[in-house]
Design a protein around this motif. Sequence first.
Motif, mmCIF file in Angstrom:
data_model
loop_
_atom_site.group_PDB
_atom_site.id
_atom_site.type_symbol
_atom_site.label_atom_id
_atom_site.label_comp_id
_atom_site.label_asym_id
_atom_site.label_seq_id
_atom_site.Cartn_x
_atom_site.Cartn_y
_atom_site.Cartn_z
ATOM 1 N N GLY A 180 -7.070 -4.882 -3.586
ATOM 2 C CA GLY A 180 -6.669 -3.485 -3.493
ATOM 3 C C GLY A 180 -7.577 -2.536 -4.250
ATOM 4 O O GLY A 180 -7.190 -1.400 -4.541
ATOM 5 N N ARG A 208 -8.132 5.199 2.924
ATOM 6 C CA ARG A 208 -6.696 5.531 2.981
ATOM 7 C C ARG A 208 -5.923 4.401 3.665
ATOM 8 O O ARG A 208 -4.861 3.978 3.205
ATOM 9 C CB ARG A 208 -6.509 6.868 3.701
ATOM 10 C CG ARG A 208 -5.109 7.400 3.635
ATOM 11 C CD ARG A 208 -4.948 8.842 4.144
ATOM 12 N NE ARG A 208 -5.826 9.255 5.212
ATOM 13 C CZ ARG A 208 -6.891 10.057 5.060
ATOM 14 N NH1 ARG A 208 -7.215 10.517 3.869
ATOM 15 N NH2 ARG A 208 -7.633 10.398 6.101
ATOM 16 N N ARG A 268 -5.785 1.380 1.290
ATOM 17 C CA ARG A 268 -4.779 1.566 0.227
ATOM 18 C C ARG A 268 -3.378 1.310 0.783
ATOM 19 O O ARG A 268 -2.549 0.665 0.136
ATOM 20 C CB ARG A 268 -4.888 2.967 -0.374
ATOM 21 C CG ARG A 268 -6.045 3.103 -1.352
ATOM 22 C CD ARG A 268 -5.987 4.419 -2.123
ATOM 23 N NE ARG A 268 -6.240 5.574 -1.283
ATOM 24 C CZ ARG A 268 -7.439 6.054 -0.993
ATOM 25 N NH1 ARG A 268 -8.519 5.483 -1.480
ATOM 26 N NH2 ARG A 268 -7.562 7.121 -0.233
ATOM 27 N N TRP A 269 -3.093 1.823 1.991
ATOM 28 C CA TRP A 269 -1.790 1.585 2.625
ATOM 29 C C TRP A 269 -1.583 0.094 2.856
ATOM 30 O O TRP A 269 -0.505 -0.441 2.581
ATOM 31 C CB TRP A 269 -1.711 2.357 3.948
ATOM 32 C CG TRP A 269 -0.430 2.123 4.679
ATOM 33 C CD1 TRP A 269 0.749 2.775 4.487
ATOM 34 C CD2 TRP A 269 -0.190 1.153 5.704
ATOM 35 N NE1 TRP A 269 1.709 2.276 5.334
ATOM 36 C CE2 TRP A 269 1.164 1.269 6.091
ATOM 37 C CE3 TRP A 269 -0.974 0.191 6.321
ATOM 38 C CZ2 TRP A 269 1.728 0.461 7.070
ATOM 39 C CZ3 TRP A 269 -0.408 -0.607 7.306
ATOM 40 C CH2 TRP A 269 0.929 -0.471 7.663
ATOM 41 N N ALA A 274 1.914 -7.927 0.959
ATOM 42 C CA ALA A 274 1.812 -8.744 -0.253
ATOM 43 C C ALA A 274 0.954 -9.973 0.031
ATOM 44 O O ALA A 274 0.892 -10.451 1.169
ATOM 45 C CB ALA A 274 3.204 -9.175 -0.710
ATOM 46 N N ARG A 315 8.165 4.124 8.479
ATOM 47 C CA ARG A 315 7.866 5.063 7.376
ATOM 48 C C ARG A 315 7.701 6.470 7.891
ATOM 49 O O ARG A 315 8.131 7.417 7.246
ATOM 50 C CB ARG A 315 6.634 4.599 6.602
ATOM 51 C CG ARG A 315 6.935 3.382 5.773
ATOM 52 C CD ARG A 315 5.876 3.081 4.786
ATOM 53 N NE ARG A 315 6.247 1.892 4.038
ATOM 54 C CZ ARG A 315 5.389 1.095 3.441
ATOM 55 N NH1 ARG A 315 4.098 1.362 3.469
ATOM 56 N NH2 ARG A 315 5.802 0.045 2.785
ATOM 57 N N SER A 357 -2.868 -2.396 1.235
ATOM 58 C CA SER A 357 -2.649 -3.052 -0.056
ATOM 59 C C SER A 357 -1.226 -2.849 -0.567
ATOM 60 O O SER A 357 -0.624 -3.758 -1.144
ATOM 61 C CB SER A 357 -3.656 -2.502 -1.073
ATOM 62 O OG SER A 357 -3.488 -3.105 -2.317
ATOM 63 N N ARG A 358 -0.666 -1.655 -0.334
ATOM 64 C CA ARG A 358 0.718 -1.381 -0.753
ATOM 65 C C ARG A 358 1.743 -2.047 0.145
ATOM 66 O O ARG A 358 2.859 -2.333 -0.267
ATOM 67 C CB ARG A 358 0.985 0.130 -0.741
ATOM 68 C CG ARG A 358 0.292 0.918 -1.808
ATOM 69 C CD ARG A 358 0.798 2.366 -1.855
ATOM 70 N NE ARG A 358 0.884 3.008 -0.550
ATOM 71 C CZ ARG A 358 -0.077 3.739 0.003
ATOM 72 N NH1 ARG A 358 -1.209 3.918 -0.624
ATOM 73 N NH2 ARG A 358 0.107 4.300 1.193
ATOM 74 N N THR A 359 1.377 -2.292 1.397
ATOM 75 C CA THR A 359 2.323 -2.745 2.410
ATOM 76 C C THR A 359 2.358 -4.256 2.580
ATOM 77 O O THR A 359 3.412 -4.823 2.872
ATOM 78 C CB THR A 359 1.971 -2.074 3.764
ATOM 79 O OG1 THR A 359 1.971 -0.658 3.574
ATOM 80 C CG2 THR A 359 2.956 -2.438 4.847
#
Length: 133
Positions: free
Chosen positions: A17, A48, A51-52, A58, A127, A54-56
């Motif tokens: 990430g 962008r 990053r999404w 696991a 989302r 990496s957050r979404t």
Amino acid sequence: MTIDELADRLFAAIESGDTDVVRGLYADDAVVWHNEDRATQTVDENLRVLRWLSRTVASLRYRDVRRIVHAGGFVQHHVLTGSLADGTEVTVPAALFVAVVGDRIVRIDEYVDSADLGPLYAVASRRRAETTP
């Protein structure tokens, strides 16, 4: 840095990430094209998305990596894996054609089957629906 080392750094940074490292590997005017939407992204647009991702997702990992390095860059086939918050497994085979000038990536052409992106599209749709008034 060799092209192989550049590729290793790119995918390690995406897995962890670390979009600052990814940005440093891209030329300022690099572009990333995707076959499933035939759209070309700028560096900022691609970061962008990363990053999404990496957050979404696991435990994001590149598996079954096969890479061919050549003078102008590399070609890589891999399977991106991970899991979503609801436990859904993500498995996305992909092929990337990456152009390198000096020690910077100038272009990526990414090929995936859009059906494999279904779980990610579903999360993005949910989302968007949650944030739309």
